[in-house]
Design a protein around this motif. Structure first.
Motif, PDB file in Angstrom:
ATOM      1  N   TYR A 111       8.372 -23.370  29.255  1.00 51.69           N
ATOM      2  CA  TYR A 111       7.478 -24.520  29.281  1.00 51.69           C
ATOM      3  C   TYR A 111       7.769 -25.392  28.070  1.00 51.69           C
ATOM      4  N   SER A 113       6.265 -29.249  26.460  1.00 51.13           N
ATOM      5  CA  SER A 113       5.360 -30.387  26.641  1.00 51.13           C
ATOM      6  C   SER A 113       6.121 -31.679  26.902  1.00 51.13           C
ATOM      7  N   PRO A 116       6.576 -30.985  31.386  1.00 47.96           N
ATOM      8  CA  PRO A 116       5.775 -29.904  31.967  1.00 47.96           C
ATOM      9  C   PRO A 116       5.969 -29.788  33.476  1.00 47.96           C
ATOM     10  N   THR A 118       4.117 -27.555  35.239  1.00 50.25           N
ATOM     11  CA  THR A 118       2.800 -27.158  35.741  1.00 50.25           C
ATOM     12  C   THR A 118       1.744 -27.948  34.991  1.00 50.25           C
ATOM     13  N   GLU A 147      -1.302 -16.484  34.293  1.00 54.38           N
ATOM     14  CA  GLU A 147      -0.900 -17.431  33.260  1.00 54.38           C
ATOM     15  C   GLU A 147      -1.538 -18.804  33.457  1.00 54.38           C
ATOM     16  N   LEU A 148      -1.708 -19.226  34.699  1.00 56.25           N
ATOM     17  CA  LEU A 148      -2.308 -20.541  34.958  1.00 56.25           C
ATOM     18  C   LEU A 148      -3.764 -20.580  34.520  1.00 56.25           C
ATOM     19  N   GLY A 151      -3.910 -20.802  30.757  1.00 54.40           N
ATOM     20  CA  GLY A 151      -3.620 -22.158  30.290  1.00 54.40           C
ATOM     21  C   GLY A 151      -4.790 -23.099  30.472  1.00 54.40           C
ATOM     22  N   SER A 191       1.819 -26.522  40.192  1.00 51.85           N
ATOM     23  CA  SER A 191       3.205 -26.496  39.753  1.00 51.85           C
ATOM     24  C   SER A 191       4.064 -27.367  40.665  1.00 51.85           C
ATOM     25  N   TYR A 209      -1.060 -26.541  29.705  1.00 48.57           N
ATOM     26  CA  TYR A 209      -0.245 -25.531  29.037  1.00 48.57           C
ATOM     27  C   TYR A 209       0.024 -25.877  27.572  1.00 48.57           C
ATOM     28  N   ILE A 218       7.913 -19.238  30.065  1.00 50.83           N
ATOM     29  CA  ILE A 218       7.083 -19.080  31.260  1.00 50.83           C
ATOM     30  C   ILE A 218       7.328 -17.724  31.905  1.00 50.83           C
ATOM     31  N   VAL A 291       1.839 -16.835  24.333  1.00 57.87           N
ATOM     32  CA  VAL A 291       1.291 -16.496  25.654  1.00 57.87           C
ATOM     33  C   VAL A 291       0.566 -15.160  25.603  1.00 57.87           C
TER      34      VAL A 291
END
Length: 312
Positions: A111, A113, A116, A118, A147-148, A151, A191, A209, A218, A291
């Motif tokens: 991932y 920024s 992105p 997602t 994970e989603l 975030g 995503s 994220y 990720i 993470v």
């Protein structure tokens, strides 16, 4: 078989990103490896390695199987049906805490920024701006406690909201846009390519994220420790192919678009218009730890975990 010291050196060199240099040529014999992949761009290295000859240069006979999600891949690795496969970082850590002796042998998507893949989306007619606006609302994620959700929760809490006052609902990416436009949910962690495909009806709420870190891993390609120990040469060759492919794919999105279209069934014009995944060219703890810390904070992990537990 290799002894513990040799195995430790292997994993340490993978982590340093120097043992498996791009374009390294291995012996003539191809080693068969059973690999689990997804149809999405986040594990696209596996398809690009096949198409561009990275497997052949590394001396790998890749026997790839497409599965529905990372959980299915991890289950297949645990059962011995696969040797190596893709899974997102939180799923890897959870499996490890539950007693499955798996480790990451090569990085997958990263991932960033800057691009992105997602995002937290909303319906176009909604005015939500911050986490505070989502108090008492419902947010869709593809996997609960995954994970989603981590975030989204992190972003909500960092922008004035309270993630404990938000309901998370599990939905497939393909159903999220319809649920948003119908008003059944206020937001969704969407995503690519689902986000680009539905831009007429949904809009960006936040790059959620980025609340975890500006850059992090990720997912990764994992194998059981016993397989890594007993198949050191195969593990080395696979890692070499993935690191070479990561560098190539990061610099050649135009060329890989056609490969992804063929393997995923997506329209090539959608692929060319969507945000493309970036891939890790080194396996380093600094891209993993944020993470793991966030996953523990929000209950996905039952105990703290260090990146070194996943990479040796």
């Amino acid at each position: 078989m290799i002894d513990i010291l040799t195995r430790g050196r292997l994993l340490a060199l993978v982590g340093a990103g120097v043992a498996f240099a791009p374009r390294r040529t291995f012996g003539a014999g191809l080693l068969p490896i059973k690999i689990g992949a997804l149809t999405s761009d986040v594990s696209g290295q596996l398809q690009y390695a096949q198409a561009e000859g990275m497997y052949k240069r590394a001396g790998v006979d890749a026997q790839t199987q497409m599965l529905a999600n990372g959980g299915a891949i991890v289950a297949a690795i645990a059962g011995g049906a696969l040797d190596v496969g893709f899974a997102n970082l939180t799923s890897i850590a959870v499996a490890r805490q539950r007693g499955l002796p798996i480790r990451i042998v090569a990085p997958a998507a990263v991932y960033t920024s800057k691009a992105p893949v997602t995002v937290l989306a909303k319906a176009r007619d909604q005015k939500y701006r911050t986490g505070a606006d989502l108090h008492g609302k419902t947010i869709a994620v593809s996997t609960l406690k995954g994970e989603l959700q981590v975030g989204a929760s992190t972003w909500i809490d960092k922008t004035g909201g309270d993630s404990t006052q938000v309901t998370f609902l599990e939905l497939p990416f393909s159903s999220m846009a319809a649920a948003l436009t119908a008003g059944r949910i206020a937001g969704a962690m969407v995503s690519e390519p689902a986000f680009t495909r539905n831009r007429e009806s949904i809009d960006l709420l936040a790059d959620a994220y980025s609340a975890i870190a500006p850059e992090f891993l990720i997912g990764g390609f994992v194998a059981q420790e016993a397989w890594i120990r007993d198949n050191a040469d195969a593990a080395k060759r696979f890692a070499s192919a993935m690191l070479e492919t990561a560098k190539y794919a990061n610099e050649h999105h135009d060329e890989t678009a056609a490969v992804l279209a063929k393997s995923s069934g997506l329209e090539e014009k959608v692929i060319r218009s969507m945000t493309r995944a970036s891939y890790g060219e080194r396996l380093v703890p600094g891209l993993i730890q944020p993470v793991l810390d966030a996953a523990f904070k929000y209950g996905s992990l039952k105990a703290p975990m260090t990146a070194k537990e996943l990479i040796g």
